[in-house]
Motif scaffolding. Structure first.
Motif, PDB file in Angstrom:
ATOM      1  N   ASP A  30      13.263 -15.024 -59.683  1.00  0.00           N
ATOM      2  CA  ASP A  30      12.557 -14.153 -60.620  1.00  0.00           C
ATOM      3  C   ASP A  30      11.483 -13.273 -59.973  1.00  0.00           C
ATOM      4  OD1 ASP A  30      13.952 -15.125 -62.909  1.00  0.00           O
ATOM      5  OD2 ASP A  30      12.748 -16.940 -62.799  1.00  0.00           O
ATOM      6  N   HIS A  31      11.451 -13.212 -58.657  1.00  0.00           N
ATOM      7  CA  HIS A  31      10.390 -12.442 -58.016  1.00  0.00           C
ATOM      8  C   HIS A  31      10.468 -10.958 -58.366  1.00  0.00           C
ATOM      9  CE1 HIS A  31       7.933 -15.208 -55.883  1.00  0.00           C
ATOM     10  NE2 HIS A  31       8.908 -15.709 -55.158  1.00  0.00           N
ATOM     11  N   ASP A  32      11.661 -10.395 -58.435  1.00  0.00           N
ATOM     12  CA  ASP A  32      11.785  -8.979 -58.793  1.00  0.00           C
ATOM     13  C   ASP A  32      11.267  -8.739 -60.211  1.00  0.00           C
ATOM     14  OD1 ASP A  32      12.838  -8.317 -56.362  1.00  0.00           O
ATOM     15  OD2 ASP A  32      14.927  -8.329 -57.024  1.00  0.00           O
ATOM     16  N   GLU A  33      11.592  -9.658 -61.111  1.00  0.00           N
ATOM     17  CA  GLU A  33      11.143  -9.532 -62.495  1.00  0.00           C
ATOM     18  C   GLU A  33       9.628  -9.669 -62.599  1.00  0.00           C
ATOM     19  OE1 GLU A  33      11.795 -12.006 -66.646  1.00  0.00           O
ATOM     20  OE2 GLU A  33      13.479 -11.834 -65.243  1.00  0.00           O
ATOM     21  N   VAL A  34       9.063 -10.618 -61.858  1.00  0.00           N
ATOM     22  CA  VAL A  34       7.612 -10.801 -61.871  1.00  0.00           C
ATOM     23  C   VAL A  34       6.927  -9.563 -61.288  1.00  0.00           C
ATOM     24  CG1 VAL A  34       5.682 -12.166 -60.958  1.00  0.00           C
ATOM     25  CG2 VAL A  34       7.754 -13.320 -61.745  1.00  0.00           C
ATOM     26  N   LEU A  35       7.503  -9.013 -60.234  1.00  0.00           N
ATOM     27  CA  LEU A  35       6.928  -7.813 -59.620  1.00  0.00           C
ATOM     28  C   LEU A  35       6.907  -6.661 -60.612  1.00  0.00           C
ATOM     29  CD1 LEU A  35       5.809  -6.878 -56.847  1.00  0.00           C
ATOM     30  CD2 LEU A  35       8.091  -5.980 -56.368  1.00  0.00           C
ATOM     31  N   ARG A  36       7.974  -6.508 -61.389  1.00  0.00           N
ATOM     32  CA  ARG A  36       8.006  -5.453 -62.411  1.00  0.00           C
ATOM     33  C   ARG A  36       6.946  -5.705 -63.477  1.00  0.00           C
ATOM     34  NH1 ARG A  36      13.630  -5.967 -61.688  1.00  0.00           N
ATOM     35  NH2 ARG A  36      13.792  -7.374 -63.482  1.00  0.00           N
ATOM     36  N   ASP A  37       6.771  -6.954 -63.866  1.00  0.00           N
ATOM     37  CA  ASP A  37       5.738  -7.288 -64.855  1.00  0.00           C
ATOM     38  C   ASP A  37       4.346  -6.939 -64.333  1.00  0.00           C
ATOM     39  OD1 ASP A  37       7.676  -8.228 -66.552  1.00  0.00           O
ATOM     40  OD2 ASP A  37       7.347 -10.355 -66.099  1.00  0.00           O
ATOM     41  N   ILE A  38       4.120  -7.197 -63.060  1.00  0.00           N
ATOM     42  CA  ILE A  38       2.828  -6.877 -62.450  1.00  0.00           C
ATOM     43  C   ILE A  38       2.604  -5.367 -62.449  1.00  0.00           C
ATOM     44  CG2 ILE A  38       1.601  -6.801 -60.232  1.00  0.00           C
ATOM     45  CD1 ILE A  38       2.693  -9.600 -59.666  1.00  0.00           C
ATOM     46  N   CYS A  94      -6.780  -9.271 -60.098  1.00  0.00           N
ATOM     47  CA  CYS A  94      -6.773 -10.739 -60.118  1.00  0.00           C
ATOM     48  C   CYS A  94      -6.011 -11.264 -61.338  1.00  0.00           C
ATOM     49  CB  CYS A  94      -8.204 -11.271 -60.116  1.00  0.00           C
ATOM     50  SG  CYS A  94      -9.063 -11.084 -58.533  1.00  0.00           S
ATOM     51  N   GLU A  95      -6.148 -10.587 -62.457  1.00  0.00           N
ATOM     52  CA  GLU A  95      -5.377 -10.985 -63.646  1.00  0.00           C
ATOM     53  C   GLU A  95      -3.882 -10.774 -63.408  1.00  0.00           C
ATOM     54  OE1 GLU A  95      -6.642  -9.075 -67.181  1.00  0.00           O
ATOM     55  OE2 GLU A  95      -8.654  -9.961 -67.164  1.00  0.00           O
ATOM     56  N   ALA A  96      -3.545  -9.682 -62.742  1.00  0.00           N
ATOM     57  CA  ALA A  96      -2.135  -9.380 -62.498  1.00  0.00           C
ATOM     58  C   ALA A  96      -1.488 -10.401 -61.574  1.00  0.00           C
ATOM     59  CB  ALA A  96      -1.994  -7.971 -61.911  1.00  0.00           C
ATOM     60  N   VAL A  97      -2.205 -10.819 -60.533  1.00  0.00           N
ATOM     61  CA  VAL A  97      -1.629 -11.807 -59.620  1.00  0.00           C
ATOM     62  C   VAL A  97      -1.470 -13.153 -60.319  1.00  0.00           C
ATOM     63  CG1 VAL A  97      -3.711 -12.805 -58.578  1.00  0.00           C
ATOM     64  CG2 VAL A  97      -1.661 -12.539 -57.195  1.00  0.00           C
ATOM     65  N   GLY A  98      -2.200 -13.337 -61.420  1.00  0.00           N
ATOM     66  CA  GLY A  98      -2.038 -14.546 -62.212  1.00  0.00           C
ATOM     67  C   GLY A  98      -0.636 -14.683 -62.781  1.00  0.00           C
ATOM     68  N   ALA A 152      -7.378  -9.702 -49.877  1.00  0.00           N
ATOM     69  CA  ALA A 152      -8.255 -10.772 -50.357  1.00  0.00           C
ATOM     70  C   ALA A 152      -7.708 -11.405 -51.638  1.00  0.00           C
ATOM     71  CB  ALA A 152      -9.662 -10.227 -50.595  1.00  0.00           C
ATOM     72  N   VAL A 153      -7.214 -10.576 -52.548  1.00  0.00           N
ATOM     73  CA  VAL A 153      -6.630 -11.098 -53.792  1.00  0.00           C
ATOM     74  C   VAL A 153      -5.414 -11.965 -53.478  1.00  0.00           C
ATOM     75  CG1 VAL A 153      -5.424 -10.468 -55.916  1.00  0.00           C
ATOM     76  CG2 VAL A 153      -7.453  -9.186 -55.213  1.00  0.00           C
ATOM     77  N   ALA A 154      -4.541 -11.475 -52.590  1.00  0.00           N
ATOM     78  CA  ALA A 154      -3.337 -12.232 -52.232  1.00  0.00           C
ATOM     79  C   ALA A 154      -3.700 -13.536 -51.532  1.00  0.00           C
ATOM     80  CB  ALA A 154      -2.440 -11.381 -51.341  1.00  0.00           C
ATOM     81  N   ALA A 155      -4.695 -13.485 -50.630  1.00  0.00           N
ATOM     82  CA  ALA A 155      -5.102 -14.693 -49.908  1.00  0.00           C
ATOM     83  C   ALA A 155      -5.686 -15.736 -50.851  1.00  0.00           C
ATOM     84  CB  ALA A 155      -6.111 -14.336 -48.821  1.00  0.00           C
ATOM     85  N   ALA A 156      -6.505 -15.296 -51.811  1.00  0.00           N
ATOM     86  CA  ALA A 156      -7.092 -16.230 -52.782  1.00  0.00           C
ATOM     87  C   ALA A 156      -5.989 -16.889 -53.607  1.00  0.00           C
ATOM     88  CB  ALA A 156      -8.067 -15.497 -53.691  1.00  0.00           C
ATOM     89  N   HIS A 157      -5.044 -16.089 -54.070  1.00  0.00           N
ATOM     90  CA  HIS A 157      -3.940 -16.636 -54.859  1.00  0.00           C
ATOM     91  C   HIS A 157      -3.114 -17.627 -54.042  1.00  0.00           C
ATOM     92  CE1 HIS A 157       0.364 -16.611 -55.979  1.00  0.00           C
ATOM     93  NE2 HIS A 157      -0.128 -16.795 -57.192  1.00  0.00           N
TER      94      HIS A 157
END
Length: 243
Positions: free
Chosen positions: A69-77, A95-99, A166-171
């Protein structure tokens, strides 16, 4: 609904989602049971109760079945970022989007934990996961660059790239900690703490203030560094500037 549609679950959106999930579960279980190299696409299709042709309608390879589902999640983001209120703090929005990625993993903990075990031992799957993270990070950087340019921030490209990392590393830190705990930790509370650190590190107008005569601190860290380590090193750098 006709009898034929009920017999062929792949004919509906919900049915396709269930079938894709069944193929993923079959692939992960077989990889654990008989090994990644020994498992074929035919094995996965058979375990899911479908044929080889049906498998390839959903995935290009057995590697793809692990991250369905990574492609689908990427589209949602991308949609969430495009629809976000432009008066809001851009880092908070990101930060909300990476959630949404975190939601994807938490939606099926059993599959997520088994997937994590596989990525630790199968290098091709680990590389696939790293590539997925890079795609998310590039989407965040593109969004932040646009926001920083619109807000008149100096060095928008550099600032966006660093903030996105930084956002990606925190997640990633939060997610891996939860996975290493076997899914037992309160990941939501810990994620909030981690993202709050990122938001505080990139205040609106921060780049502008640093160019108006204030000292600038640059820290070089691994993307896998814990958020606590990021804060510690920044603290050390600041104390050196202002003992």
């Amino acid at each position: 609904m006709s009898d034929e549609t009920r017999r062929r679950p792949g004919r509906t959106v919900a049915g396709r989602r269930r079938l894709r999930h069944s193929l993923t579960v079959a692939a992960i279980d077989l990889f654990h049971e008989q090994g990644y190299e020994a498992t074929t696409v035919d094995d996965i299709a058979s375990a899911a109760g479908v044929g080889r042709r049906t498998f390839f309608r959903y995935f290009r390879s057995k590697d793809d079945a692990i991250f369905p589902d990574h492609d689908e999640v990427l589209r949602d983001i991308e949609e969430a970022l495009a629809a976000a209120d432009t008066t809001r703090n851009a880092i908070e929005v990101t930060c909300e989007a990476v959630g949404l990625v975190l939601d994807f993993y938490l939606a099926d903990p059993d599959v997520s934990l088994k997937r994590y075990a596989l990525t630790r031992t199968v290098s091709s799957l680990r590389d696939r996961e790293v590539a997925s993270v890079d795609r998310y990070q590039r989407v965040f950087a593109r969004y932040l660059r646009g926001r920083f340019e619109a807000d008149g921030e100096p060095l928008p490209d550099l600032r966006a790239s660093v903030a996105a990392a930084a956002v990606a590393a925190a997640h990633n830190h939060v997610l891996r900690r939860w996975l290493r705990s076997g899914g037992r930790q309160d990941v939501r509370a810990y994620a909030k703490e981690a993202f709050d650190l990122v938001i505080e590190a990139f205040p609106p107008g921060g780049a502008r203030r640093s160019l108006d005569g204030e000292d600038t601190v640059v820290a070089v860290l691994r993307t896998s560094a814990a958020s606590s380590e990021v804060v510690r090193q920044l603290g050390v750098a600041l104390r050196e500037l202002h003992p």
